[in-house]
Scaffold this motif. Sequence first.
Motif, PDB file in Angstrom:
ATOM      1  N   GLY A 281     -54.929 -15.150  25.432  1.00 27.44           N
ATOM      2  CA  GLY A 281     -53.478 -15.160  25.312  1.00 27.44           C
ATOM      3  C   GLY A 281     -52.956 -16.523  24.904  1.00 27.44           C
ATOM      4  N   ILE A 282     -51.831 -16.514  24.232  1.00 26.73           N
ATOM      5  CA  ILE A 282     -51.142 -17.745  23.861  1.00 26.73           C
ATOM      6  C   ILE A 282     -49.769 -17.675  24.528  1.00 26.73           C
ATOM      7  N   PHE A 283     -49.502 -18.635  25.409  1.00 26.60           N
ATOM      8  CA  PHE A 283     -48.287 -18.642  26.212  1.00 26.60           C
ATOM      9  C   PHE A 283     -47.417 -19.828  25.815  1.00 26.60           C
ATOM     10  N   PHE A 284     -46.129 -19.571  25.645  1.00 28.38           N
ATOM     11  CA  PHE A 284     -45.195 -20.612  25.225  1.00 28.38           C
ATOM     12  C   PHE A 284     -44.318 -21.051  26.394  1.00 28.38           C
ATOM     13  N   ILE A 285     -44.135 -22.357  26.471  1.00 30.63           N
ATOM     14  CA  ILE A 285     -43.335 -22.972  27.525  1.00 30.63           C
ATOM     15  C   ILE A 285     -42.378 -23.946  26.864  1.00 30.63           C
ATOM     16  N   SER A 286     -41.158 -24.011  27.372  1.00 34.69           N
ATOM     17  CA  SER A 286     -40.231 -25.029  26.888  1.00 34.69           C
ATOM     18  C   SER A 286     -40.056 -26.073  27.983  1.00 34.69           C
ATOM     19  N   ILE A 287     -39.951 -27.312  27.564  1.00 33.84           N
ATOM     20  CA  ILE A 287     -39.802 -28.444  28.494  1.00 33.84           C
ATOM     21  C   ILE A 287     -38.554 -29.213  28.085  1.00 33.84           C
ATOM     22  N   HIS A 288     -37.653 -29.396  29.040  1.00 29.98           N
ATOM     23  CA  HIS A 288     -36.445 -30.182  28.780  1.00 29.98           C
ATOM     24  C   HIS A 288     -36.464 -31.391  29.720  1.00 29.98           C
ATOM     25  N   PHE A 289     -36.402 -32.578  29.142  1.00 29.34           N
ATOM     26  CA  PHE A 289     -36.374 -33.808  29.931  1.00 29.34           C
ATOM     27  C   PHE A 289     -34.919 -34.158  30.249  1.00 29.34           C
TER      28      PHE A 289
ATOM     29  N   SER B 250     -39.438 -23.973  31.370  1.00 24.41           N
ATOM     30  CA  SER B 250     -39.144 -22.542  31.256  1.00 24.41           C
ATOM     31  C   SER B 250     -40.324 -21.850  30.594  1.00 24.41           C
ATOM     32  N   TRP B 251     -40.757 -20.785  31.192  1.00 23.21           N
ATOM     33  CA  TRP B 251     -41.846 -19.983  30.661  1.00 23.21           C
ATOM     34  C   TRP B 251     -41.239 -19.001  29.675  1.00 23.21           C
ATOM     35  N   LYS B 252     -41.636 -19.014  28.421  1.00 26.61           N
ATOM     36  CA  LYS B 252     -41.043 -18.170  27.384  1.00 26.61           C
ATOM     37  C   LYS B 252     -41.795 -16.855  27.175  1.00 26.61           C
ATOM     38  N   THR B 253     -43.055 -16.809  27.504  1.00 30.48           N
ATOM     39  CA  THR B 253     -43.887 -15.632  27.288  1.00 30.48           C
ATOM     40  C   THR B 253     -43.973 -14.822  28.578  1.00 30.48           C
ATOM     41  N   PRO B 254     -43.725 -13.509  28.513  1.00 31.84           N
ATOM     42  CA  PRO B 254     -43.891 -12.691  29.720  1.00 31.84           C
ATOM     43  C   PRO B 254     -45.333 -12.768  30.240  1.00 31.84           C
TER      44      PRO B 254
END
Length: 151
Positions: free
Chosen positions: A49-57, A69-73
């Motif tokens: 699986g390839i899982f996408f996460i967003s990171i805000h500083f 934030s986890w973007k992939t279910p």
Amino acid sequence: MAPKAWIMTHLRELVRFPASGFSTGPVVEDIYEWQATLLGPPSNPYEGGIFFISIHFPPAYPFKPPMVSWKTPILHSNTDKPRVFHPLLVTATWKVGTTVKELLQAHHDMLLYPKVEEEDNYFADIARMCVLEPERFKKEARLMTEAHTMN
């Protein structure tokens, strides 16, 4: 050191010493917004699986943790799109010296070792399934991984 300088230090470290299992970097030209990609570890329900996460500083970085934030279910006791629970992300337990690489390594490790203790998870029902019905958990997590990360 200003937040931007800390963030640039992390970026340089990741460029010089890339990690296996994940990659990350700024989104377009905003140094405060990053996207990360985690690869599902081998021999587990998330494999392939390839899982996408967003990171805000935040402006107070590194004195406040980044918002992740986890973007992939995903079927996981600590993660639900977009929420994620990890002690590294809690302001009370955040350490100023924590690098982005360490943070992402911890999230990658979380795929191998879900936190199932009552105070360490978002989803008690999934945590119970991990402990009491591990084969069912593996099957359902695998089905969700295939449905959302392998198309």
